[in-house]
Every structure is written in C-alpha cells, then in structure tokens.
Design a protein around this motif. Sequence first.
Motif, mmCIF file in Angstrom:
data_model
loop_
_atom_site.group_PDB
_atom_site.id
_atom_site.type_symbol
_atom_site.label_atom_id
_atom_site.label_comp_id
_atom_site.label_asym_id
_atom_site.label_seq_id
_atom_site.Cartn_x
_atom_site.Cartn_y
_atom_site.Cartn_z
ATOM 1 N N HIS A 54 39.495 44.199 47.662
ATOM 2 C CA HIS A 54 39.003 45.497 47.205
ATOM 3 C C HIS A 54 39.503 46.641 48.091
ATOM 4 O O HIS A 54 39.790 47.731 47.584
ATOM 5 C CB HIS A 54 37.484 45.465 47.143
ATOM 6 C CG HIS A 54 36.975 44.442 46.170
ATOM 7 N ND1 HIS A 54 37.132 44.574 44.814
ATOM 8 C CD2 HIS A 54 36.362 43.249 46.371
ATOM 9 C CE1 HIS A 54 36.627 43.520 44.204
ATOM 10 N NE2 HIS A 54 36.154 42.698 45.120
ATOM 11 N N THR B 104 30.121 49.451 42.792
ATOM 12 C CA THR B 104 31.008 48.524 42.089
ATOM 13 C C THR B 104 32.225 48.234 42.972
ATOM 14 O O THR B 104 32.868 49.171 43.450
ATOM 15 C CB THR B 104 31.493 49.143 40.763
ATOM 16 O OG1 THR B 104 30.365 49.504 39.970
ATOM 17 C CG2 THR B 104 32.374 48.177 39.998
ATOM 18 N N ASP C 123 37.166 45.827 40.806
ATOM 19 C CA ASP C 123 36.448 45.732 39.535
ATOM 20 C C ASP C 123 36.387 47.097 38.855
ATOM 21 O O ASP C 123 36.514 47.208 37.625
ATOM 22 C CB ASP C 123 35.032 45.209 39.767
ATOM 23 C CG ASP C 123 35.010 43.794 40.326
ATOM 24 O OD1 ASP C 123 36.079 43.151 40.380
ATOM 25 O OD2 ASP C 123 33.918 43.340 40.729
ATOM 26 N N ARG D 269 38.053 47.977 35.152
ATOM 27 C CA ARG D 269 37.262 48.545 34.056
ATOM 28 C C ARG D 269 37.836 49.882 33.605
ATOM 29 O O ARG D 269 37.907 50.171 32.397
ATOM 30 C CB ARG D 269 35.816 48.711 34.495
ATOM 31 C CG ARG D 269 34.941 49.330 33.407
ATOM 32 C CD ARG D 269 33.485 49.370 33.791
ATOM 33 N NE ARG D 269 32.701 50.098 32.796
ATOM 34 C CZ ARG D 269 31.393 50.264 32.849
ATOM 35 N NH1 ARG D 269 30.694 49.738 33.853
ATOM 36 N NH2 ARG D 269 30.756 50.940 31.915
#
Length: 459
Positions: free
Chosen positions: A359, A413, A417, A421
């Motif tokens: 991430h 979040t 991810d 999205r």
Amino acid sequence: MTDGQNPFSRQERVVVIGAGLSGSLAAVYLARRGYQVDVYERRPDPRTAPAGLGGRSINLGLSARGMRALDEVGLLTDVLKRSVPMRGRVVHSPDGAVRFQPYGVREHEILHSVLRDELIALLVDAAETSAGVRFHFGWRLTRLDRDTATVEVLPEAGGDPVEVTADLVVGADGIHSVVRQHLQRGLRADYSQEFLEWGYKELTIPVGDDGNPRVRLEALHVWPGDSAMMVAHPNVDGSLTCSLFMPHEGPVSFATLDTPEAVLGFFRANFADAEELMPNLVEEIAGHPVGHLVTVRTAPWRHGDRVVLIGDAAHAVVPFYGQGMNSAFEDCLVLDGCLARHPDRAAALAAFEAARKPHTDVLADLSIANFVDLRDRVHKPAYTAHAVADRLLSRLLPDRWTPLYTMVAHTTTPYADALARAKRQDRILRGATAAAGALAALGAVTTIGAALRRRSRGR
C-alpha cells in the motif's frame, strides 16, 4: 499491565532511533504495550530548540489515517486544538481567477493544518509522560548489530560512544535512515531513491497589519503552474506557511531567482496576486534553503524479531498527497496491532511489512501523480468537471461511489484498495459519459433528420 503480559517476566526493551513524528508516536504505542523504550535522536530537543531548526519544514495536513492513530492513544483532541481546519483548496489560477474546491461532500471530510515542530513537541511530551519512556537528544547512531539488537550511539557534543542492547530496534530515522543502511548491509535488499527535478523553499504569508489573515484561512491555497507551483497551509496565528515548488536548475528555476528583480519579476509573471500577500518575499527567497523531494522504496523492512523500519525510513513519499505523516502514523497503529495478534515478534514484524508495503508503494505513485494534477490540471475545466461529477455521485450514491481523494484522505481504506476501486469507478464514469454522448449524438441526428424530412415535404 498489558493484556497477556507475564508480571514475572523481564520487561522487554526497545530502542527507537529517531524522535520525529513516527518515532515519538511509536514510543507511545510501545510503552502502552509494556516495553521499556529509549529514544535516541541526533538533533536537539524540539521543545527547546529554535522553531524551524534546519530551515525546512513543510506544514502538515492531518487526515483520517493520522487522526485514527492519534485517537487510539488519546492524543487527537490535543492535536486538533493546535490545528486549523482546511475545508478545501482555494485555487489561484494563472488567469487571475480564484476558485474554491471543497475536499468532500460531508462535514467531517476536511483536513487539519498543523505545524510540524509543534506536533513533534506534543508527541515527545506525550511519550515522555508514558511509563518507561526516556528520550536522549543529541545522540547519533554509529553502528547496529541486527542479530543482537545492539546499537552504538555517539554524543554529538563529543565524548565516548555508548553501546546499548535491546530486544527490538525501531528505525524511525527518516529518508536517509542509518538503521536501514545497517539492517540491509550484506543482504539481498531492494532500495531505490528517486529525486524529483523540483525542490522547494518555505516562505510566509504573515497576518495583515490589522492582525487579520490576508486570505481565507480555513483552506489550502494553491497557485498552480507548468514551471512552478506554490502551496500555502494556514496557521493558528492567522499566517500561512507557503511552499514554493520549482525546478532546481533551468531557465525557470531556483537558480535563476538570484536578484530581487528576478524574484519580483518571476512572481508577477506566475503568481500575480501573491506578491502583495508576502512583504518579506525577497528576503525569504534569498535566505531560505532549497529542500529536496524524494521517494524511497525499499525491502526488507525488518530482520527477524530484532529490527523494523517505520515511516520515511521504510517508505518516503513526496508531499503532494499530504500522506507522508498520515501513513507514518498509520504504521504505528498497524505495527501495534501486529504485535498484539502475534506473540512471536518475528511473525509480527513480518505481518507488519506484508500489511503495509504494497500500500505504501501505491501511495508513492499516487503522490507523484497528484504532483502533476496540482501543477498542471487543478485549475483546468476538465479537472473541475470530473471532481464535480465525483462529488455529485458520492452524494447521490454514498454507499456505492467514493472518490479516490476521499478514500485516501478521509477514510482508512488501504491505499491499493482505494486505487483499485477508483479505477473501477472511472471506467463506469467514462462509459456513462460515452453513452450520454452517443445518446446526445443520436438525438441530434434524429432532430436533423426530422428537419430535413420536413423541408423535403415542404418542397
């Protein structure tokens, strides 16, 4: 006593290298988990050192991830008292237009501007009041034995080195981390350091002569431009701290701002309404140093159960998404959770790296992409139209549509991810736009056809 802690066992010891944002907050979390914590920092105590020591300190925008990490240890309220809410950005376009772009569609979807030095001082205070935490300022790391968690530190004021053995060493010593160098030495380690061609200088918009702010305070002010850009964060005293971003070298660069005439000419050509807001502009350009903008990606972040990296030491990013501090604070929260879930500390450190690195790598890409947006696109109609559509859909479909910026800044979040999205949403939006265009074109063709048929009958 921490849950699961054996009251008859030896209290485990942690050495944190670096008393900046991530190191000081990590000390709070580790002390809460029952560790004895010693924090070593090369610089002087931030609570007694002159403000802005070093001359470079981009203001910080606190958002959801950082707020959650601070709230977990009871520090959020104190931090917010020292901050200014930013409800959106005010864009000062090259054509002289000034537009306000809200950050979100809900009351809580705002950022909070806070001075770095004040925040670090608050965190050090909070950590020092925790049981078992000691700070040692003016000490530099010279050696780390990663297998035994033994460090050698040297007093900056002179004197003999001191050897300290711990159970865990936390490297929170920033972009140029010495812990990282020793951790990865001789290993099959990945490391990349990417400099932007642009740097930054810190400038000031002081309060007006009447003691009031010179511009709207509760917003981030942005002066975009192809060859230079300026961003200003508000301060509690009504002033704003500006960061001027431009190339280090070239025809329009810091190298060319070498006379008062050059400085004033540059600002009049690029940021027409900024000169009158900055009475100390010429002196600050001449006297303030140029900072570098660096992205760091690396692996591994840990060694066995003995060493782990957090914050900029593991994943430095450029400041254009405002997530450097927030992701560092999130490191502290995630690391604490991994230590809670895994009694075996080696497993906990491995889980921490696995949970964070994919991430933070995405965050690095997002930060560079947002640099391009702020510089080139934020003042253009297409960018504004897309942002308006995003906000409208978020308002109409709150459970099904969330803009990327909202996910990154106003939720927790995970970054990868959020990006996945957002890409799905963009595909839907592009498809809907294309369909709407096709329907409009079909309608136009039908209308033209009907008109032609009427004319034909009229003949």
